[in-house]
Design a protein around this motif. Structure first.
Motif, short mmCIF file in Angstrom:
data_model
loop_
_atom_site.label_atom_id
_atom_site.label_comp_id
_atom_site.label_asym_id
_atom_site.label_seq_id
_atom_site.Cartn_x
_atom_site.Cartn_y
_atom_site.Cartn_z
N GLU A 196 -4.70 16.96 12.44
CA GLU A 196 -5.14 18.33 12.68
C GLU A 196 -6.54 18.60 12.16
OE1 GLU A 196 -1.76 17.79 11.51
OE2 GLU A 196 -1.50 17.73 13.70
N GLY A 197 -7.08 17.70 11.35
CA GLY A 197 -8.42 17.93 10.82
C GLY A 197 -8.55 17.47 9.39
N VAL A 198 -9.54 18.02 8.69
CA VAL A 198 -9.86 17.60 7.32
C VAL A 198 -9.79 18.81 6.39
CG1 VAL A 198 -11.58 16.52 5.83
CG2 VAL A 198 -11.41 15.83 8.23
N THR A 199 -9.13 18.63 5.26
CA THR A 199 -9.09 19.64 4.21
C THR A 199 -9.68 19.01 2.95
OG1 THR A 199 -7.07 20.60 5.12
CG2 THR A 199 -7.65 21.21 2.86
N THR A 200 -10.58 19.71 2.28
CA THR A 200 -11.20 19.18 1.07
C THR A 200 -10.69 19.91 -0.16
OG1 THR A 200 -13.10 20.66 1.26
CG2 THR A 200 -13.29 18.49 2.31
N PHE A 201 -10.61 19.16 -1.25
CA PHE A 201 -10.17 19.71 -2.53
C PHE A 201 -11.24 19.37 -3.56
CE2 PHE A 201 -6.47 18.54 -0.01
CZ PHE A 201 -5.76 19.73 0.01
N ASP A 202 -11.89 20.39 -4.11
CA ASP A 202 -13.00 20.21 -5.04
C ASP A 202 -12.58 20.55 -6.46
OD1 ASP A 202 -14.53 19.59 -2.86
OD2 ASP A 202 -15.64 21.48 -2.81
N HIS A 203 -13.03 19.70 -7.40
CA HIS A 203 -12.79 19.95 -8.82
C HIS A 203 -14.04 19.56 -9.59
CE1 HIS A 203 -8.67 19.57 -7.21
NE2 HIS A 203 -8.38 20.46 -8.13
N GLU A 204 -14.40 20.36 -10.57
CA GLU A 204 -15.54 20.03 -11.41
C GLU A 204 -15.27 18.73 -12.14
OE1 GLU A 204 -18.25 22.03 -15.00
OE2 GLU A 204 -16.48 23.08 -14.20
N GLY A 238 -1.59 20.74 -5.12
CA GLY A 238 -1.01 20.85 -6.45
C GLY A 238 -1.23 19.60 -7.29
N ALA A 239 -1.16 18.43 -6.66
CA ALA A 239 -1.32 17.17 -7.38
C ALA A 239 -2.76 16.96 -7.83
CB ALA A 239 -0.86 16.00 -6.51
N THR A 240 -3.73 17.32 -6.99
CA THR A 240 -5.13 17.17 -7.40
C THR A 240 -5.47 18.14 -8.53
OG1 THR A 240 -5.86 18.61 -5.58
CG2 THR A 240 -5.91 16.23 -5.19
N ASP A 241 -4.92 19.35 -8.50
CA ASP A 241 -5.10 20.29 -9.61
C ASP A 241 -4.49 19.71 -10.89
OD1 ASP A 241 -6.35 22.11 -7.96
OD2 ASP A 241 -4.60 23.42 -7.76
N PHE A 242 -3.29 19.14 -10.77
CA PHE A 242 -2.61 18.51 -11.91
C PHE A 242 -3.47 17.39 -12.50
CE2 PHE A 242 -0.10 14.72 -13.03
CZ PHE A 242 0.56 15.18 -14.16
N LEU A 243 -4.02 16.54 -11.64
CA LEU A 243 -4.81 15.41 -12.13
C LEU A 243 -6.08 15.89 -12.83
CD1 LEU A 243 -5.03 12.36 -12.38
CD2 LEU A 243 -6.40 12.38 -10.29
N ALA A 244 -6.71 16.93 -12.31
CA ALA A 244 -7.91 17.45 -12.96
C ALA A 244 -7.59 17.88 -14.39
CB ALA A 244 -8.47 18.63 -12.16
N ARG A 245 -6.45 18.53 -14.60
CA ARG A 245 -6.05 18.92 -15.95
C ARG A 245 -5.67 17.70 -16.78
NH1 ARG A 245 -3.37 22.56 -12.77
NH2 ARG A 245 -1.34 21.62 -13.17
N ALA A 246 -5.04 16.69 -16.15
CA ALA A 246 -4.61 15.49 -16.87
C ALA A 246 -5.81 14.70 -17.39
CB ALA A 246 -3.76 14.62 -15.95
N VAL A 247 -6.91 14.73 -16.64
CA VAL A 247 -8.13 14.06 -17.10
C VAL A 247 -8.82 14.89 -18.18
CG1 VAL A 247 -10.43 13.28 -16.41
CG2 VAL A 247 -8.46 12.81 -14.93
N GLU A 248 -8.91 16.20 -17.98
CA GLU A 248 -9.56 17.06 -18.96
C GLU A 248 -8.86 16.99 -20.31
OE1 GLU A 248 -10.90 21.75 -19.58
OE2 GLU A 248 -9.78 21.13 -17.78
N HIS A 249 -7.53 16.99 -20.29
CA HIS A 249 -6.74 16.99 -21.52
C HIS A 249 -6.13 15.61 -21.76
CE1 HIS A 249 -7.23 21.32 -21.52
NE2 HIS A 249 -6.74 21.37 -20.30
N HIS A 250 -6.91 14.57 -21.55
CA HIS A 250 -6.42 13.19 -21.61
C HIS A 250 -5.88 12.84 -23.00
CE1 HIS A 250 -10.75 12.96 -22.75
NE2 HIS A 250 -10.30 12.11 -23.65
N TYR A 251 -5.12 11.75 -23.04
CA TYR A 251 -4.61 11.22 -24.31
C TYR A 251 -5.70 10.39 -24.98
CZ TYR A 251 0.21 12.31 -22.85
OH TYR A 251 1.36 12.94 -22.46
N GLU A 252 -6.01 10.69 -26.22
CA GLU A 252 -6.93 9.87 -27.00
C GLU A 252 -6.11 8.82 -27.74
OE1 GLU A 252 -10.04 10.73 -30.54
OE2 GLU A 252 -10.32 11.96 -28.75
#
Length: 266
Positions: A196-204, A238-252
Motif C-alpha cells: 500500500e505504500g511507505v510509512t516512516t517512523f522517526d526518532h531522535e 509501538g515497537a520502534t517507540d519501545f526500542l528508542a526508550r530501550a536505547v535511551e535507558h540502556h543497561y550499563e
C-alpha cells in the motif's frame, strides 16, 4: 486450600541463537516478550560465548535439534507469532523456511547476516536461502547492511530505502521494515514498506554505543505485539517507540558499551 488463579497470555516463539551475555539473541527476545506481557517460547539455533565486547566463540546445533524444538513448541502451544534471529547455516535457514510455510501465525524475520564490523556472517548459499524465508514472512526487518546483501541496493536515503523495501516485497514477504540506525544523521528513520505504500517512523538519535541487542529486541517487540493481535503498522510503531526508550535507558553492564534495556516500559 487456596484455589489457583491462572493467567492467560498470548504466546510468541523465537528461533535464534543464545547470547551468554544476555543482551541479544534468545535472552533478549524472551525478556522483550515478558515486557510485552507475552509468554515466550524458544528454539535455539546456536550457542554463543559472547559479552558486551563481542563474540568469543559459537557452536551451531544440529539441524535435527532445531527442528525438534520448533515442532515441540508448535505442537503444544497456541503460538500467536514468531520471530527469527541468528540462523547460522544454510540448512537451518532452509529448515525454518520449510517450517514457516506451514505456520498459521505471522513470522517476523530479522535477517542476521552482517556483523557489526561489516563482515558477512553467512555464505552465499545461506544468503540465497533467506530469499525463500523472506517469502514466508509477515515482516522482514533488515538494517541497511542486510538490506544491501538481500537486494543489492545500498540504502543511504529515503528513496533507496523504499527501493530496497519494494525489492524485498518481490521475494513474497508481506512487508519490509528497512531500519535506519546505520544511516548517519540526528534522526533515526525506519521505513515500513508494504503493497500500500511507505510509512516512516522517526526518532531522535541517542548519543550512545549501547545498542547491543537492538535488532533482536525490535523484532521481538513486533512479534509480541502481533501475538497480541495488533495490526502490523501499530505493532511496528509501538515497537520502534519501545526500542528508542530501550536505547535511551540502556543497561550499563559489562566492560563494553552496554546493552539495550529489554525491560523498559512498553
Amino acid at each position: 486450600m487456596r484455589e489457583p488463579t491462572p493467567e492467560q497470555r498470548p504466546v510468541a516463539l523465537t528461533i535464534a541463537g543464545s547470547d551468554s551475555g544476555g543482551g541479544a539473541g534468545v535472552q533478549a527476545d524472551l525478556a522483550t516478550f515478558a515486557t510485552h506481557e507475552v509468554f515466550g517460547t524458544s528454539a535455539i539455533t546456536a550457542v554463543t560465548a559472547q559479552h558486551t565486547r563481542g563474540v568469543e566463540s559459537s557452536f551451531v546445533l544440529p539441524v535435527e535439534e532445531v527442528a525438534a524444538q520448533i515442532d515441540a513448541v508448535v505442537g503444544d502451544f497456541d503460538v500467536g507469532a514468531a520471530k527469527t534471529g541468528m540462523l547460522a547455516t544454510t540448512e537451518v535457514v532452509e529448515l525454518v523456511a520449510e517450517r514457516a510455510s506451514a505456520f498459521d501465525f505471522p513470522v517476523v524475520v530479522d535477517p542476521v547476516m552482517v556483523a557489526t564490523t561489516g563482515d558477512r556472517l553467512l555464505d552465499e548459499d545461506a544468503e540465497r536461502a533467506y530469499e525463500d524465508l523472506c517469502g514466508e514472512a509477515r515482516l522482514v526487518t533488515p538494517n541497511t547492511d542486510e538490506a544491501e546483501v538481500l537486494t543489492g541496493i545500498a540504502v543511504e536515503d529515503d528513496e533507496s530505502a523504499r527501493e530496497a523495501g519494494e525489492t524485498l516485497l518481490e521475494f513474497g514477504t508481506d512487508a519490509a521494515l528497512v531500519k535506519g540506525g546505520h544511516v548517519p544523521g540526528e534522526t533515526v528513520r525506519d521505513h515500513l514498506v508494504t503493497g500500500e505504500g511507505v510509512t516512516t517512523f522517526d526518532h531522535e538519535r541517542v548519543d550512545t554505543e549501547a545498542t547491543h541487542g537492538s535488532g533482536c529486541s525490535l523484532a521481538a517487540a513486533i512479534a509480541a505485539r502481533l501475538a497480541r493481535e495488533e495490526d502490523l503498522e501499530a505493532a511496528v510503531e509501538g515497537a520502534t517507540d519501545f526500542l528508542a526508550r530501550a536505547v535511551e535507558h540502556h543497561y550499563e553492564v559489562g566492560q563494553g558499551p552496554g546493552a539495550v534495556n529489554h525491560g523498559v516500559d512498553r
